[in-house]
Design an enzyme around this catalytic site. Structure first.
Site, PDB file in Angstrom:
ATOM      1  CB  SER A 119      -1.025   0.241   1.310  1.00  0.00           C
ATOM      2  OG  SER A 119      -0.084   0.083   2.499  1.00  0.00           O
ATOM      3  CG  ASN A 190      -3.659   4.642   1.309  1.00  0.00           C
ATOM      4  OD1 ASN A 190      -4.795   4.539   1.828  1.00  0.00           O
ATOM      5  ND2 ASN A 190      -3.081   3.269   1.512  1.00  0.00           N
TER       6      ASN A 190
END
Length: 282
Positions: A119, A190
């Site tokens: 991520s 994100n």
């Protein structure tokens, strides 16, 4: 290239979730972890998740049995040799991922695709440690994998069009809605989400509104299912802080400076749900 078998390294939350998504879609899975206990725990998690879908009448008991029959488990990387794609879904640690990727690179045939579920770590940098950088790509699934429609497909500088197209086709076969992203810190979701959380801490620290009212405002005014401060508690305040520090270092832009309140709460050990106290008490 038709992907009929997917290898997964890691049977934890993300690994078993990816395994479930593949198996429910009729794709063979080989899920590998360091111990038999770890892989069996992963299978048990998938079984429990499928049971919940049966109760909601989303699938039948026969569907569950068929899906579970497609998941093979192992503690040996050798059993990944029959896969057309291997997804690394280990802990978010650069050194560990490099170790795994080098092992896979030496073991797998030259035409096998390799993806990482990272991520935050650079796809270009991870791909460069392999001899198949053109066949290396990021597949950022979101938790819980069986429920979340999004997959961020992240192209490293070296990733080929053929690799991207094969991974996009697989994602769609899994019933996901993929988006294609260039390699950059935080990718897309994100990159936008964590600074928003950080700004919520800044607003809280300034006394502009209470935590409850900040979260209520974002839920009611922006139609978010959960407020940013409650979400931070779910993610872990330490994780949010670490991500902001990476952005500040990588971009060199002061807009990514972590909130002082966020730093203070992490220093106090108030990390959110996992410690019983963060912005809220659990």
């Amino acid at each position: 290239m038709a992907i009929q078998t997917v290898g997964i390294v890691g049977a934890g939350t993300m690994g078993n979730g990816i395994a479930q998504a593949c198996a429910v879609s009729g794709i063979n899975v080989v899920m590998v972890d360091i111990s038999e206990a770890a892989v069996q725990k992963g299978v048990a998690t998938v079984s429990g998740s499928l049971d919940r879908l049966i109760k909601k009448e989303k699938i039948t008991a026969a569907d569950k049995e068929k899906a579970l029959s497609l998941i093979k488990t192992s503690t040996s990387y050798d059993d990944l040799k029959g896969a057309q794609l291997v997804i690394e879904a280990a802990t978010e640690n650069y050194e560990l991922k490099v170790k795994i990727l080098k092992q896979l690179d030496a073991l797998l045939d030259a035409d096998v695709l390799v993806a990482t579920n990272t991520s935050s770590i650079s796809i270009t940098k991870l791909g460069a440690v392999t001899q198949r950088a053109d066949k290396f790509i990021g597949m950022h699934f979101f938790n819980p994998v069986p429920m979340m429609a999004l997959v961020e497909i992240i192209r490293g500088l070296q990733t080929s069009d053929a690799t991207h197209d094969a991974i996009k086709a697989l994602s769609e076969k899994l019933g996901k809605s993929p988006i294609t992203v260039k390699n950059a810190p935080g990718f897309v979701v994100n990159r936008i989400l964590v600074p928003m959380i950080n700004e919520a801490f800044q607003v809280l620290s300034e006394g502009t509104a209470s935590a409850e009212d900040i979260d209520a405002g974002m839920k009611l005014g922006c139609n978010q299912p959960i407020g940013p401060l409650a979400l931070a508690d779910m993610i872990g305040l330490d994780v949010c802080l670490a991500v902001m520090e990476v952005y500040l270092e990588e971009f060199g832009d002061s807009k990514y400076r972590p909130s002082y309140l966020l730093r203070e709460m992490v220093a106090a050990g108030r990390l959110g749900r996992k410690t019983g106290q963060g912005v809220y008490t659990y």
